[in-house]
Every structure is written in C-alpha cells, then in structure tokens.
Design an enzyme around this catalytic site. Structure first.
Site, short mmCIF file in Angstrom:
data_model
loop_
_atom_site.label_atom_id
_atom_site.label_comp_id
_atom_site.label_asym_id
_atom_site.label_seq_id
_atom_site.Cartn_x
_atom_site.Cartn_y
_atom_site.Cartn_z
CG HIS A 44 -2.05 0.94 1.12
ND1 HIS A 44 -1.94 2.27 1.41
CD2 HIS A 44 -3.30 0.74 0.66
CE1 HIS A 44 -3.10 2.85 1.16
NE2 HIS A 44 -3.94 1.95 0.71
CG ASP A 54 -8.51 -4.55 -2.44
OD1 ASP A 54 -9.73 -4.41 -2.29
OD2 ASP A 54 -7.75 -3.64 -2.81
#
Ligand code: ACO
Length: 425
Positions: free
Chosen positions: A303, A360
């Site tokens: 991320h 996710d």
C-alpha cells in the site's frame, strides 16, 4: 511565531510557511514557489504532495490508524451501519435518529431508476465489465437529473446517487444473466435491499440473513473513504474544472477499476484461483513476487501509505472467518490466502519492503461467500466508496481557496526543431 522552512536555491534563501494538521502532520506551502523562484517540485505519483487540506479522513500508515471524522474504523465497523457512516462522512457528524429516519425515507424515495434507463443496460454487449457499465450509467444519470438547484437539492442528489448506484449495480447483474430485474423494496434496509435485488427469484425467494447484511455493512464501511487515493484524487481533479457531480463520480469509478487500486479485489481472487488450478506451491508464488524481472505481484499486498498491517484487512479477515463459519463453507482459496500471508509476513523481502496484506486480500473471499460474482467485486467497492467521493467533492466545492487542478511538468522532448518537408523525411 508561526513555523517556516528555509529553502536555498542558487544561493538565494526563501522562507516557506509551514502548515500543521490537527494530528501534527506537517507540510511546507509551495504555492508561491514557481512565481518566486522559477522552480517547480518533481514528485511522480504524488507520494510527497499534499493536494488539499481535508477534515474528512485521517490515516497514519506507520501506526495502522484509520478514522472517519475522528472515529476509529474499528468502532464504526463494530457499531455503525453503512448509511450512518455515509451520513457521517458527508455531513461531518453522526446522524440523530430523526436525521437517520429522514435519510432512510429519501434513500427509499430515490431508489428506482427511470424506466428508459433499462434500455441502456439491455444494449451493452454481454461481456461488458460492470465497472464500465457503472461509470457510463452514472454519467447517464446526469441527463435524467440535470438540475442541481439549491443547497438542499444538492443533498438530495447525494442520496440519489447512493441509492441509485446500488439499484444500478444489482440491475446490471440481473440483466447480464438474462434475468428479470427485481425492484427495490421500501421495507428493507440499504444492504438487505441490495442482496434481495441481486438474489430474489420466484423459485427461490431471498430470505434476508442478518449476518450477511452485517457483513455487507462492514465491507462497505471499510471502503467508504481513504483520503486522497487515486480515485478520490480523480473525483477532486475533475470537479475542480466545475464539471458536474455525476461526471466527477464517474471519473472516480473509472480510476477505481484498475487492478492496482479497487480492481485488486478481483485480481486477488483470480490470482488465488490460478494458484489453486495450477497447483503452484506457495514458495514458487513468493519467489515470483520477489523477482524483479517477473511482472507478477502478490495482489492484495502493499500500500502506498500503510507500512504496517492495513487496519481494514484485520477487520475483514475476522469477518471472513465468521461468514465462512456461519455458511459452513470450506474455501480452498482461503487456505491458500492464509498460507501466502503466513509466508509473506516472515519473508525478508516483504518485511524490508513493508508489504502487508491490504483490505483487498480477504474482501474477495467474503464477497464470494456472499455469492457476489467476481466481476462485481470492484462495483461493490465503488458502492462503498461513493459517500467518500461525495464528501471529498463537497469539501472541495466549499473550499474558498479552490482552483482548477493543473499540475506542471518537466519537459524532456526536443528543443525547437525545424519543419521537414515531406520529400526530405
Ligand atoms: N508484490 C511484490 N512486490 C511488491 C508489491 C507486491 N504486491 N507491491 C510493491 N512491491 C514492491 C515493488 O516491486 C517495489 O520494489 P523495489 O523497490 O525493490 O523496486 C516496492 O515494493 C515499492 O513498490 P511501488 O509499486 O513503488 O509502491 P507504490 O506505493 O507505488 O504502490 C501498490 C502501491 C500499487 C498498492 C503496490 O503495492 C501494488 O501493486 N500492490 C498490489 C496491488 C494491490 O493490492 N492494490 C490494492 C491497493 S489498496 C486499494 O487500493 C484498496
């Protein structure tokens, strides 16, 4: 005295004002940099660039903190509904009971689509991706509801969008399967209504399962905002030209589609399915993810901001175990995901690169258990992110210092060159 930083360019010193956020975040203000110095900053991917000041969402990527309007994501996931969270993001405070009731009435009143919109849905080619359909249909909505009117009307448009996007998502699924559209029901909550529109049929009437309704609420809450990510930045950028709300939101949907952003939830499941089908070992997969010459990446890992475990991933992982347990589902993909995570979290490459599972990584497994088809996963993310996009669009419109977004560049092409006539090329 307010803080400043000193910048020395070609021997000349410039003092730049420092801006400090309510959580101690610091930036120096370069709005006058080019005018005063002739220089611009260079920051591909905007990793060090603050494009706005915002009071909506706070993230601390080192500590794994995420708060909407000051409230920790863990508290919202535990206690709130998605609609309360949407209200909070857009209006800046939790709704009172009467505000919540009024919101519910407005959501119900605006849940239907103009009948002539069905024709659009029917004419998309069968293999169309639902994200493309969603983006196009949000744009089309603008033609059916063109006038933004007064400030009160704008709030109604926000709720129109939140309500109608859910109806459109379910409708596109039904139509893609050649099934009859199920109309929204006024007696069902936002999430129960969606699940009913997706799965109700005369042969198998949908029976609302409150645990799945809770799981969908949590999924949507976790996705509801994430400050200046790729799609939110797109919404703000398009809105900065004073393009309509609907056009700005459609831009957000388009940006979210990509596998490095919202499309990762679909990409994770496709990756896990492929590992399962090919019978690849976990070590092989990890080796490929670490190989710089191999374009393969471990989807659902890494991320831009989180350099520790994504707090949303912790919540969704727990939710995943609960939903699968309740439905008595044994999903081999979940076993692969857990083994991949275990190995990745102890591997030097992933540790050195601060690569942890993001939201996710497990969300696709929850959605699969809820019978949501894989190509609808990113649409589910978009339904969740909608209040965040709306809140960010609204904040940018209300900002007295707003200007059109217009980055600069460092030109690296040819310097002035002569025109070459055709017979000399
Ligand atoms: N697997 C293997 N290596 C990775 C991964 C990954 N998933 N993600 C990053 N890396 C490596 C890169 O190869 C790079 O290595 P290097 O410095 O040795 O060259 C380093 O980590 C930094 O990667 P960047 O791509 O520069 O990081 P950036 O911050 O630009 O990208 C992103 C973040 C896009 C999320 C990236 O981690 C990625 O592609 N992850 C997989 C896709 C994904 O899960 N996206 C969802 C994000 S969350 C969301 O949008 C809801």
């Amino acid at each position: 005295m307010s803080e400043t930083v000193r910048l020395i360019i070609e021997g000349k010193e410039y003092e730049l004002p420092v801006i400090i956020g309510s959580e101690g975040e610091k930036a120096f203000d370069i709005t006058a940099l080019r005018r005063k110095t002739g220089y611009i900053t260079y920051d591909p991917g905007f990793g060090n660039t603050g494009s706005c000041a915002s009071a909506i969402t706070f993230m601390d990527g080192e500590k794994g903190i995420l708060r909407y309007r000051g409230i920790p994501i863990e508290d919202l996931a535990e206690n709130a509904t998605f609609i309360e969270t949407a209200f909070l993001l857009i209006n800046g405070h939790l709704p009172s009971l009467s505000e919540l009731n009024q919101t519910r009435v407005l959501l119900n009143d605006s849940s239907m689509l103009h009948e002539s919109m069905q024709v659009f849905f029917q004419n998309f080619p069968q293999a169309s991706h639902p994200m493309g359909i969603l983006s196009a249909m949000i744009m089309a909505l603008r033609s059916f509801y063109p006038d933004m009117g007064t400030e009160e009307d704008i709030h109604t448009h926000f709720l129109y969008l939140i309500s109608k996007v859910r109806t459109m998502a379910a409708m596109s699924y039904r139509m893609s399967r050649g099934e009859k559209v199920v109309y929204p029901r006024h007696d069902l909550s936002y999430c129960a209504n969606f699940l009913n529109m997706m799965f109700d049929s005369p042969v198998h009437p949908y029976i609302v399962d409150e645990d799945l309704v809770k799981a969908m609420n949590v999924f949507l809450i976790l996705h509801a905002d994430h400050e200046q990510n790729c799609s939110t930045a797109a919404v703000r950028l398009v809105g900065s030209s004073r393009a309509p709300l609907y056009a700005s939101i459609a831009a957000g949907v388009s940006a979210l589609w990509g596998p490095l952003h919202g499309g990762a939830n679909q990409a994770v499941i496709e990756m896990l399915e492929k590992i399962h089908k090919d019978g690849a070992t976990i070590d092989e997969v990890i080796r490929r993810a670490k190989d710089r010459n191999d374009p393969f990446r471990l989807m659902g890992f890494g991320h831009r901001i989180y350099k520790t475990y994504d707090p949303r991933a912790k919540i969704i992982k727990k939710m995943c175990d609960k939903v699968l347990g309740k439905l008595k589902i044994e999903d081999p993909l979940l076993d692969i995901a857990k083994r991949l995570e275990e190995v990745a979290l102890t591997d030097a490459y992933f540790i050195d690169h601060n690569l942890y599972p993001n939201v996710d990584f497990y969300s696709g497994i929850v959605l699969r258990a809820m019978r949501i088809p894989t190509n609808m996963f990113t649409v589910m993310f978009a339904i969740g992110r909608l209040p965040g996009w709306i809140a960010q669009w609204k904040e940018s419109m209300e900002d007295p210092s707003r200007r059109i977004s217009r980055p600069r560049q460092i030109y690296t092409g040819l310097t002035e060159s002569a025109w070459v006539p055709m017979d000399q090329r």
